[in-house]
Design a protein around this motif. Structure first.
Motif, PDB file in Angstrom:
ATOM      1  N   GLY A  83      53.951  88.684  28.436  1.00 21.02           N
ATOM      2  CA  GLY A  83      52.502  88.743  28.473  1.00 21.02           C
ATOM      3  C   GLY A  83      51.832  89.868  27.730  1.00 21.02           C
ATOM      4  N   PHE A  84      52.604  90.762  27.126  1.00 20.39           N
ATOM      5  CA  PHE A  84      52.003  91.872  26.392  1.00 20.39           C
ATOM      6  C   PHE A  84      51.638  91.437  24.966  1.00 20.39           C
ATOM      7  N   ARG A  85      50.673  92.120  24.384  1.00 22.00           N
ATOM      8  CA  ARG A  85      50.310  91.944  22.977  1.00 22.00           C
ATOM      9  C   ARG A  85      50.949  93.099  22.202  1.00 22.00           C
ATOM     10  N   VAL A  86      51.754  92.795  21.211  1.00 16.31           N
ATOM     11  CA  VAL A  86      52.632  93.793  20.609  1.00 16.31           C
ATOM     12  C   VAL A  86      52.373  93.941  19.113  1.00 16.31           C
ATOM     13  N   VAL A  87      52.269  95.197  18.680  1.00 19.96           N
ATOM     14  CA  VAL A  87      52.176  95.523  17.258  1.00 19.96           C
ATOM     15  C   VAL A  87      53.206  96.595  16.944  1.00 19.96           C
ATOM     16  N   ALA A  88      54.085  96.329  16.000  1.00 20.13           N
ATOM     17  CA  ALA A  88      55.035  97.326  15.488  1.00 20.13           C
ATOM     18  C   ALA A  88      54.811  97.399  13.988  1.00 20.13           C
ATOM     19  N   PHE A  89      54.323  98.547  13.500  1.00 18.33           N
ATOM     20  CA  PHE A  89      53.992  98.613  12.078  1.00 18.33           C
ATOM     21  C   PHE A  89      54.886  99.604  11.345  1.00 18.33           C
ATOM     22  N   ASP A  90      55.113  99.308  10.066  1.00 20.47           N
ATOM     23  CA  ASP A  90      55.839 100.223   9.192  1.00 20.47           C
ATOM     24  C   ASP A  90      54.889 101.368   8.862  1.00 20.47           C
ATOM     25  N   GLN A  91      55.259 102.552   9.243  1.00 18.85           N
ATOM     26  CA  GLN A  91      54.315 103.655   9.199  1.00 18.85           C
ATOM     27  C   GLN A  91      54.134 104.225   7.785  1.00 18.85           C
ATOM     28  N   ARG A  92      53.300 105.238   7.725  1.00 16.83           N
ATOM     29  CA  ARG A  92      52.955 105.868   6.445  1.00 16.83           C
ATOM     30  C   ARG A  92      54.231 106.304   5.709  1.00 16.83           C
ATOM     31  N   GLY A  93      54.312 105.947   4.442  1.00 15.55           N
ATOM     32  CA  GLY A  93      55.499 106.222   3.639  1.00 15.55           C
ATOM     33  C   GLY A  93      56.461 105.062   3.612  1.00 15.55           C
ATOM     34  N   TYR A  94      56.496 104.279   4.690  1.00 18.55           N
ATOM     35  CA  TYR A  94      57.405 103.143   4.784  1.00 18.55           C
ATOM     36  C   TYR A  94      56.741 101.859   4.292  1.00 18.55           C
ATOM     37  N   SER A  95      55.452 101.719   4.546  1.00 17.17           N
ATOM     38  CA  SER A  95      54.706 100.580   4.022  1.00 17.17           C
ATOM     39  C   SER A  95      54.338 100.846   2.566  1.00 17.17           C
ATOM     40  N   PRO A  96      54.616  99.920   1.659  1.00 11.43           N
ATOM     41  CA  PRO A  96      54.282 100.154   0.250  1.00 11.43           C
ATOM     42  C   PRO A  96      52.807 100.443   0.020  1.00 11.43           C
ATOM     43  N   GLY A  97      51.937  99.863   0.849  1.00 10.90           N
ATOM     44  CA  GLY A  97      50.507 100.076   0.694  1.00 10.90           C
ATOM     45  C   GLY A  97      49.978 101.279   1.447  1.00 10.90           C
ATOM     46  N   ALA A  98      50.870 102.076   2.005  1.00  7.43           N
ATOM     47  CA  ALA A  98      50.470 103.275   2.755  1.00  7.43           C
ATOM     48  C   ALA A  98      51.438 104.402   2.407  1.00  7.43           C
ATOM     49  N   ARG A  99      51.443 104.770   1.135  1.00  6.63           N
ATOM     50  CA  ARG A  99      52.431 105.736   0.648  1.00  6.63           C
ATOM     51  C   ARG A  99      51.747 106.789  -0.233  1.00  6.63           C
ATOM     52  N   PRO A 100      51.007 107.724   0.371  1.00  7.49           N
ATOM     53  CA  PRO A 100      50.346 108.761  -0.425  1.00  7.49           C
ATOM     54  C   PRO A 100      51.358 109.616  -1.169  1.00  7.49           C
ATOM     55  N   ALA A 101      50.960 110.135  -2.309  1.00  5.71           N
ATOM     56  CA  ALA A 101      51.863 110.963  -3.119  1.00  5.71           C
ATOM     57  C   ALA A 101      51.945 112.390  -2.597  1.00  5.71           C
ATOM     58  N   GLU A 102      50.879 112.875  -1.963  1.00  8.82           N
ATOM     59  CA  GLU A 102      50.844 114.272  -1.533  1.00  8.82           C
ATOM     60  C   GLU A 102      51.677 114.463  -0.261  1.00  8.82           C
ATOM     61  N   THR A 103      52.508 115.496  -0.263  1.00  7.73           N
ATOM     62  CA  THR A 103      53.358 115.763   0.898  1.00  7.73           C
ATOM     63  C   THR A 103      52.533 116.037   2.145  1.00  7.73           C
ATOM     64  N   ASN A 104      51.433 116.781   2.003  1.00  5.22           N
ATOM     65  CA  ASN A 104      50.643 117.133   3.188  1.00  5.22           C
ATOM     66  C   ASN A 104      49.937 115.930   3.805  1.00  5.22           C
ATOM     67  N   ALA A 105      49.955 114.790   3.131  1.00  2.00           N
ATOM     68  CA  ALA A 105      49.387 113.576   3.711  1.00  2.00           C
ATOM     69  C   ALA A 105      50.249 113.032   4.842  1.00  2.00           C
TER      70      ALA A 105
END
Length: 342
Positions: A102-124
């Motif tokens: 009965g739960f609603r579940v979201v498991a996402f590939d986090q920053r750096g792992y998702s190709p569309g969420a991969r900033p170049a700056e380390t401090n990001a």
């Protein structure tokens, strides 16, 4: 002197040859076609009509590849945070268990792992930025309040969320990593934990771990880290980290967060479940034992005869423990969103 000079020249030559072989072998192993990025870009965008499976969640100025299930269930939301070097694929068995109850579940590939969420700056990749992604994903998923579960670096992000912004959290579950202040105490005072954490020095070194880990089609990662994974998980991880830049994004979590805060911080007041494998090579008992000092809310702890990869090594046991904990929380009165925590 001639002999010494000759030996030095030979040593330099051998070093150069080894470095060249490693670099060339690393570059040869990468997927320059970026097949994973293309596949991720083709995923359906998440919306109110999304059904179980892989989607792309657009939020916080980025695009996160995510696994969702049970989004039309009547129960509360659960967000799952993976660790290094995995993706949301690690959560497949738990996703099925929670959605099936009965739960609603979201498991996402986090920053750096998702190709569309991969900033170049380390401090990001600083911990506060990673926490902001969690709340952005929750808002987009329609979770004003939610249960949070994390493993490894995902667990560190979860602790930061439970400490800094506890009101939206119905509960927090950490796999393997104890409260970050307790872990910091162990790093500072416990020789055993200091020894276990020496690998972090390598992971924070520029470019070298990328070369070592991607060499010969990620042979070292497969041998050292993926032995307990399913074939489907290994296939996904190899595809993800073969993409140029992906491993750098994952390693930037170590580089941007090169210490664990020891300054006074608010206690964790939300209900907490902690699961630790007593054979974990990276996390010793000292930090586990000390974390009660930093938690004032309900606290449940389980020690398993397992290593670091708890979801893979003790799948059924972990899923049953997490499910029982979340169901128990749901049987108690919920805290209104506008109430002050603690």
């Amino acid at each position: 002197m001639t002999v010494i000079k000759t030996l030095i020249i030979l040593l330099l030559a051998v070093t150069f040859i080894i470095a060249t072989v490693l670099i060339v072998g690393s570059l040869w192993s990468l997927d320059w076609q970026r097949s994973h990025r293309e596949a991720a870009a083709a995923l359906p965008r998440f919306d109110a009509d999304s059904t179980d499976g892989l989607v792309m969640i657009e939020t916080n100025g980025m695009q996160f590849r995510a696994r969702i299930a049970g989004m039309h269930n009547p129960g509360p939301g659960v967000i799952l945070l993976h660790g290094f070097p995995e993706t949301s694929a690690m959560w497949d068995p738990l996703i099925a268990t929670l959605a099936g109850h009965g739960f609603r579940v979201v498991a996402f590939d986090q920053r750096g792992y998702s190709p569309g969420a991969r900033p170049a700056e380390t401090n990001a990749y600083a911990i506060d930025q990673l926490v902001s992604d969690v709340y952005a994903v929750a808002a987009t998923a329609g979770f004003p309040q939610f249960h949070l579960v994390g493993h490894d670096w995902g667990a560190a992000v979860g602790w930061a969320a439970a400490i800094g912004q506890p009101v939206p959290l119905l509960s927090y579950t950490s796999l393997s990593i104890p409260h970050v202040a307790a872990f910091a105490d162990a790093l500072d005072q416990d020789p055993d934990q200091q020894r276990r954490s020496r690998y972090m020095m390598l992971f924070r070194t520029p470019w070298l771990p990328e070369v070592l880990f991607t060499f010969n089609r990620l042979a070292l990662m497969n041998a050292a880290m993926y032995g307990s994974m399913s074939q489907a998980q290994r296939d996904e991880y190899n595809t993800v980290f073969a993409e140029p830049g992906a491993l750098t994004g994952a390693l930037n979590w170590y580089r941007a967060n090169n210490s664990f805060a020891t300054a006074p911080m608010p206690p964790v007041t939300v209900p907490v479940l902690f699961i630790w494998g007593n054979q974990d090579p990276a996390v010793g008992a000292a930090g586990v034992a000390a974390q009660h000092k930093y938690i004032t809310g309900p606290f449940e702890s389980h020690e398993l005869d397992a290593g670091h990869w708890l979801m893979e090594e003790a799948t059924d046991e972990v899923a049953a423990i997490v499910l029982a904990f979340l169901q128990a929380i749901e049987q108690t009165p919920a805290t209104p969103l506008n109430d002050e925590a603690g």
